[in-house]
Design a protein around this motif. Structure first.
Motif, short mmCIF file in Angstrom:
data_model
loop_
_atom_site.label_atom_id
_atom_site.label_comp_id
_atom_site.label_asym_id
_atom_site.label_seq_id
_atom_site.Cartn_x
_atom_site.Cartn_y
_atom_site.Cartn_z
N VAL A 28 0.84 -1.20 0.00
CA VAL A 28 0.00 0.00 0.00
C VAL A 28 0.87 1.25 0.00
O VAL A 28 0.65 2.18 -0.78
CB VAL A 28 -0.97 0.00 1.22
CG1 VAL A 28 -1.59 1.37 1.42
CG2 VAL A 28 -2.05 -1.05 1.04
N LEU A 31 2.54 1.72 -3.47
CA LEU A 31 1.60 2.20 -4.49
C LEU A 31 1.23 3.67 -4.25
O LEU A 31 1.06 4.43 -5.21
CB LEU A 31 0.36 1.32 -4.52
CG LEU A 31 0.57 -0.07 -5.12
CD1 LEU A 31 -0.65 -0.94 -4.92
CD2 LEU A 31 0.93 0.02 -6.59
N MET A 32 1.12 4.05 -2.98
CA MET A 32 0.81 5.45 -2.67
C MET A 32 1.96 6.36 -3.12
O MET A 32 1.73 7.42 -3.70
CB MET A 32 0.52 5.64 -1.18
CG MET A 32 -0.83 5.06 -0.77
SD MET A 32 -1.19 5.26 0.98
CE MET A 32 -1.52 7.01 1.06
N TYR A 35 1.90 6.75 -6.81
CA TYR A 35 0.81 7.64 -7.18
C TYR A 35 1.21 9.10 -6.96
O TYR A 35 1.00 9.94 -7.83
CB TYR A 35 -0.44 7.30 -6.37
CG TYR A 35 -1.54 8.32 -6.49
CD1 TYR A 35 -2.36 8.36 -7.60
CD2 TYR A 35 -1.73 9.27 -5.49
CE1 TYR A 35 -3.35 9.31 -7.71
CE2 TYR A 35 -2.72 10.22 -5.60
CZ TYR A 35 -3.53 10.23 -6.72
OH TYR A 35 -4.51 11.19 -6.83
N ARG A 57 -2.50 4.74 -11.60
CA ARG A 57 -1.86 4.60 -10.28
C ARG A 57 -2.90 4.71 -9.16
O ARG A 57 -2.82 3.99 -8.15
CB ARG A 57 -0.78 5.65 -10.08
CG ARG A 57 0.36 5.56 -11.05
CD ARG A 57 1.30 4.45 -10.69
NE ARG A 57 2.44 4.46 -11.59
CZ ARG A 57 3.23 3.44 -11.76
NH1 ARG A 57 3.02 2.32 -11.11
NH2 ARG A 57 4.25 3.51 -12.58
N ALA A 61 -3.77 1.81 -6.36
CA ALA A 61 -3.66 2.10 -4.93
C ALA A 61 -5.01 1.86 -4.23
O ALA A 61 -5.06 1.24 -3.16
CB ALA A 61 -3.19 3.54 -4.70
#
Length: 101
Positions: A28, A31-32, A35, A57, A61
């Motif tokens: 997580v 992916l954040m 992004y 993205r 997320a």
């Protein structure tokens, strides 16, 4: 150290769950960060391609956050807060600043 057979089993299960939760939380966070990097790129040079990258993205997320919440890795409010921060970051770069009159 655990003394009983059941306590040993619980310790083993707790360790297994800790490692799985750690993997989800790490994914997580990764992916954040990806992004946020895509949003910064989009803010510097807003093109349709970079906007598409940001949307991709964001989708990845959101999906990972929702799966983590579903599996009990994250509390539902924590997941909602993370998703809100993602949307808030993009909105700051896409919406013109509104001044209070």
């Amino acid at each position: 150290m655990a003394n009983t057979k059941s306590a040993l089993k619980r310790a083993k299960i707790a360790e297994r769950n800790r490692l799985r939760n750690k993997s989800y939380k790490s994914a997580v966070k990764t992916l954040m960060k990806k992004y946020f990097a895509a949003v910064e790129t989009y803010a510097a040079n807003p093109t349709p391609e970079s906007n598409e990258e940001v949307q991709t993205r964001m989708s990845e997320a959101y999906s990972k956050i929702d799966k983590a919440v579903k599996r009990g890795v994250l509390h539902p409010n924590n997941g909602a807060r993370k998703k809100s921060r993602l949307a808030q970051r993009l909105k700051a770069h896409t919406q013109p600043a509104v001044t209070a009159s």
